[in-house]
Write a protein that holds these residues in place. Structure first.
Motif, PDB file in Angstrom:
ATOM      1  N   ASP A   1       4.072   6.195   8.860  1.00 22.57           N
ATOM      2  CA  ASP A   1       3.979   7.342   9.769  1.00 22.57           C
ATOM      3  C   ASP A   1       2.730   7.142  10.621  1.00 22.57           C
ATOM      4  OD1 ASP A   1       3.951   9.710  11.083  1.00 22.57           O
ATOM      5  OD2 ASP A   1       3.701  10.997   9.314  1.00 22.57           O
ATOM      6  N   THR A   2       2.934   6.700  11.849  1.00 18.55           N
ATOM      7  CA  THR A   2       1.789   6.363  12.699  1.00 18.55           C
ATOM      8  C   THR A   2       0.951   7.574  13.066  1.00 18.55           C
ATOM      9  OG1 THR A   2       3.248   6.547  14.633  1.00 18.55           O
ATOM     10  CG2 THR A   2       2.964   4.350  13.659  1.00 18.55           C
ATOM     11  N   SER A   3       1.470   8.787  12.882  1.00 23.54           N
ATOM     12  CA  SER A   3       0.673   9.977  13.172  1.00 23.54           C
ATOM     13  C   SER A   3      -0.404  10.211  12.118  1.00 23.54           C
ATOM     14  CB  SER A   3       1.583  11.203  13.272  1.00 23.54           C
ATOM     15  OG  SER A   3       2.215  11.454  12.015  1.00 23.54           O
ATOM     16  N   ARG A   4      -0.257   9.603  10.952  1.00 26.75           N
ATOM     17  CA  ARG A   4      -1.219   9.782   9.866  1.00 26.75           C
ATOM     18  C   ARG A   4      -1.914   8.483   9.476  1.00 26.75           C
ATOM     19  NH1 ARG A   4      -2.274  13.725   7.505  1.00 26.75           N
ATOM     20  NH2 ARG A   4      -2.971  12.551   5.683  1.00 26.75           N
ATOM     21  N   VAL A   5      -1.246   7.374   9.631  1.00 24.77           N
ATOM     22  CA  VAL A   5      -1.768   6.086   9.163  1.00 24.77           C
ATOM     23  C   VAL A   5      -1.995   5.177  10.358  1.00 24.77           C
ATOM     24  CG1 VAL A   5      -1.407   4.140   7.614  1.00 24.77           C
ATOM     25  CG2 VAL A   5      -0.467   6.386   7.031  1.00 24.77           C
TER      26      VAL A   5
ATOM     27  N   GLN B   1      -3.905  12.952   2.174  1.00 22.47           N
ATOM     28  CA  GLN B   1      -3.191  14.071   1.569  1.00 22.47           C
ATOM     29  C   GLN B   1      -2.330  13.538   0.423  1.00 22.47           C
ATOM     30  OE1 GLN B   1      -3.833  17.183   2.407  1.00 22.47           O
ATOM     31  NE2 GLN B   1      -5.216  16.536   4.068  1.00 22.47           N
ATOM     32  N   ARG B   2      -1.875  14.465  -0.408  1.00 23.75           N
ATOM     33  CA  ARG B   2      -1.101  14.025  -1.562  1.00 23.75           C
ATOM     34  C   ARG B   2       0.184  13.327  -1.143  1.00 23.75           C
ATOM     35  NH1 ARG B   2      -1.113  19.026  -5.740  1.00 23.75           N
ATOM     36  NH2 ARG B   2       0.482  17.705  -6.668  1.00 23.75           N
ATOM     37  N   ALA B   3       0.715  13.662   0.047  1.00 14.90           N
ATOM     38  CA  ALA B   3       1.934  13.003   0.522  1.00 14.90           C
ATOM     39  C   ALA B   3       1.691  11.537   0.860  1.00 14.90           C
ATOM     40  CB  ALA B   3       2.474  13.730   1.747  1.00 14.90           C
ATOM     41  N   ASP B   4       0.433  11.132   1.005  1.00  7.91           N
ATOM     42  CA  ASP B   4       0.113   9.738   1.306  1.00  7.91           C
ATOM     43  C   ASP B   4       0.148   8.861   0.067  1.00  7.91           C
ATOM     44  OD1 ASP B   4      -0.300  10.374   3.994  1.00  7.91           O
ATOM     45  OD2 ASP B   4      -2.362  10.987   3.599  1.00  7.91           O
ATOM     46  N   SER B   5       0.343   9.441  -1.102  1.00 12.52           N
ATOM     47  CA  SER B   5       0.421   8.645  -2.323  1.00 12.52           C
ATOM     48  C   SER B   5       1.692   7.809  -2.310  1.00 12.52           C
ATOM     49  CB  SER B   5       0.406   9.551  -3.555  1.00 12.52           C
ATOM     50  OG  SER B   5      -0.763  10.330  -3.601  1.00 12.52           O
ATOM     51  N   GLY B   6       1.666   6.690  -2.990  1.00 14.01           N
ATOM     52  CA  GLY B   6       2.843   5.834  -3.096  1.00 14.01           C
ATOM     53  C   GLY B   6       2.463   4.373  -3.069  1.00 14.01           C
ATOM     54  N   ARG B   7       3.478   3.514  -2.877  1.00 16.73           N
ATOM     55  CA  ARG B   7       3.283   2.060  -2.853  1.00 16.73           C
ATOM     56  C   ARG B   7       3.300   1.575  -1.408  1.00 16.73           C
ATOM     57  NH1 ARG B   7       5.561  -2.349  -6.948  1.00 16.73           N
ATOM     58  NH2 ARG B   7       3.812  -1.366  -8.030  1.00 16.73           N
ATOM     59  N   TYR B   8       2.205   0.953  -1.011  1.00 14.08           N
ATOM     60  CA  TYR B   8       2.094   0.348   0.313  1.00 14.08           C
ATOM     61  C   TYR B   8       2.234  -1.159   0.153  1.00 14.08           C
ATOM     62  CZ  TYR B   8       0.390   4.817   2.110  1.00 14.08           C
ATOM     63  OH  TYR B   8       0.279   6.134   2.482  1.00 14.08           O
TER      64      TYR B   8
ATOM     65  N   ALA C   1     -11.358   9.729   3.217  1.00 15.43           N
ATOM     66  CA  ALA C   1     -10.750   8.660   4.003  1.00 15.43           C
ATOM     67  C   ALA C   1     -10.305   7.510   3.106  1.00 15.43           C
ATOM     68  CB  ALA C   1     -11.728   8.155   5.054  1.00 15.43           C
ATOM     69  N   VAL C   2      -9.229   6.851   3.517  1.00 15.37           N
ATOM     70  CA  VAL C   2      -8.730   5.636   2.865  1.00 15.37           C
ATOM     71  C   VAL C   2      -8.874   4.500   3.872  1.00 15.37           C
ATOM     72  CG1 VAL C   2      -6.741   4.483   1.849  1.00 15.37           C
ATOM     73  CG2 VAL C   2      -7.125   6.910   1.419  1.00 15.37           C
TER      74      VAL C   2
END
Length: 413
Positions: free
Chosen positions: A150-154, A171-178, A125-126
């Motif tokens: 993406d409200t279905s994941r975050v 998941q790895r697709a959640d990586s990036g700059r928030y 979890a994050v």
């Protein structure tokens, strides 16, 4: 009489408020003018209230706002002035004066741990809590790589003084700059958080056994296609001999794609495998060499030098002679001597130079070079000279002794 009070406004200036007497209530209200050298900007004329958002004049309130400050709508006044006094003795309108309310610019307090890349494993979890400030309550907006979440994941929850970003299973697709944007009127504060979701790397694509010499073997492999979204820390090389089948680690966090494994046991056959490793751990599988490394025994030729066989042959030689003795009639007597010879000699016993072999009165024994002769119940005529003679192909030797037999009142020789 002048009373000075320090009130912070958007520019941090000090406003002097002048208090009037009840008689000033009958005077028409005018907009305050900026004094010479005063940092306070010109105030707007009194705002007529429609009874919806600002205090009404029927209650005896009059408000001024700084130029550029929002008055109506979602955002309340940045700075407002209002007061209400009791009516004058003459029945005039209430007295009004200015007081300034304090406002806070939007600001984000980013935790120190989030100022560098936040790393999390796949499936975990994050949960990020970001505090901020601003008065009145500002508006908070999250974006992912410049796009809406993406409200279905975050999931996002905004509080009075913080905002929470939650991902149940990363998941790895959640990586990036928030990015978190906190907006208040025309002001905005922004904070960026880099999130990296990692997992175990894939195995190296292949492994080859290049060469085997002596007790060493050379290996080569190719890097994995998938590094698990993280930099590789190295490779782990293991070996297993075919006798036991157990794997042992020979290299850890090795950074090259080829190596030499030494100190292999002569006569064994070995297989090798390689794991890739990143911050998340070792790869789940590892390729194994198709060929075995056979550690051959070196051919050794022994050359023997000529060796002269020692000859232990010798002629008979008595090391312990016979001893003279005296016995009593009727009591058994034994004679002993020792002889050394190679090959084994033939032992002959003589009495007075007469062969006594086969005579039942005498019993002759030979064991490990010890020769013995037993005279059974000697009589008066058994005294005399006894001889032990040893004969072999290399020669002969003999020893003598005297035996005396004693009877009642006499001795027989």
């Amino acid at each position: 009489m002048e009373a000075a009070t320090a009130l912070e406004v958007a520019s941090g200036s000090t406003l002097k408020v002048k208090e009037a007497s009840p008689a000033d209530a009958d005077r028409p209200q005018a907009s305050p003018q900026q004094e010479a050298g005063s940092p306070i900007p010109q105030l707007l004329p009194p705002i007529e209230d429609d009874g919806s958002s600002l205090p009404s004049q029927r209650e005896g309130w009059i408000c001024w706002v700084l130029p550029g400050s929002p008055v109506h709508g979602a955002q309340p006044d940045a700075v407002s002035a209002s007061s209400k006094l009791s009516s004058s003795p003459t029945g005039g309108s209430p007295l009004n004066f200015l007081s300034f309310l304090h406002s806070e610019h939007p600001k984000i307090w980013l935790p120190r741990a989030l100022r560098q890349t936040y790393i999390q494993k796949v499936g975990e979890a994050v949960n990020l809590l970001i505090p901020f400030q601003g008065k009145p309550r500002p508006r908070a907006i999250w974006t992912h790589d410049g796009c809406a979440l993406d409200t279905s994941r975050v999931s996002v929850r905004h509080g009075e003084q913080d905002s929470i970003l939650f991902i149940r299973e990363a998941q790895r697709a959640d990586s990036g700059r928030y990015q978190l944007h906190v907006q208040l009127g025309g002001l905005e504060a922004t904070a960026a958080i880099d999130i990296l979701v990692i997992e175990r790397p894939g195995p190296p694509q292949s492994i080859k056994l290049l060469d085997v010499w002596g007790s060493s073997a050379t290996l080569e492999w190719t890097p994995p296609q998938d590094t698990g979204n993280a930099a590789l820390l190295g490779y782990t090389v293991q070996k297993a001999d075919m006798k036991s089948g157990l794997w042992f680690t020979v290299l850890e966090r090795y950074h090259h794609t080829s190596c030499t494994v030494s100190n292999l046991i002569v006569g064994n056959s070995y297989a090798f495998r390689v794991f890739a490793e990143n911050q998340c751990g070792l790869s789940e599988t590892a390729p194994i060499t198709a060929d075995l490394a056979h550690i051959q025994k070196a051919a050794t030729i022994y050359k023997t030098e000529g060796f002269a066989q020692r000859d232990f042959s010798e002629a008979p030689k008595f090391t312990q002679p016979l001893a003279d003795c005296t016995t009593v009639i009727g009591y058994d007597t034994q004679l002993f001597c020792c002889v050394r010879a190679s090959p084994k000699p033939k032992i002959i016993w003589l009495k007075n130079k007469m062969d006594i072999q086969g005579n039942p009165k005498y019993r002759a024994l030979t064991h490990l070079g010890i020769c013995s002769l037993e005279i059974r119940k000697p009589g008066p005529f058994d005294g005399g000279i006894y001889t032990c003679k040893a004969v072999n192909p290399l020669g002969e030797a003999s020893v003598d002794c005297r035996v005396d037999v004693k009877g009642k009142g006499r001795t027989c020789t």
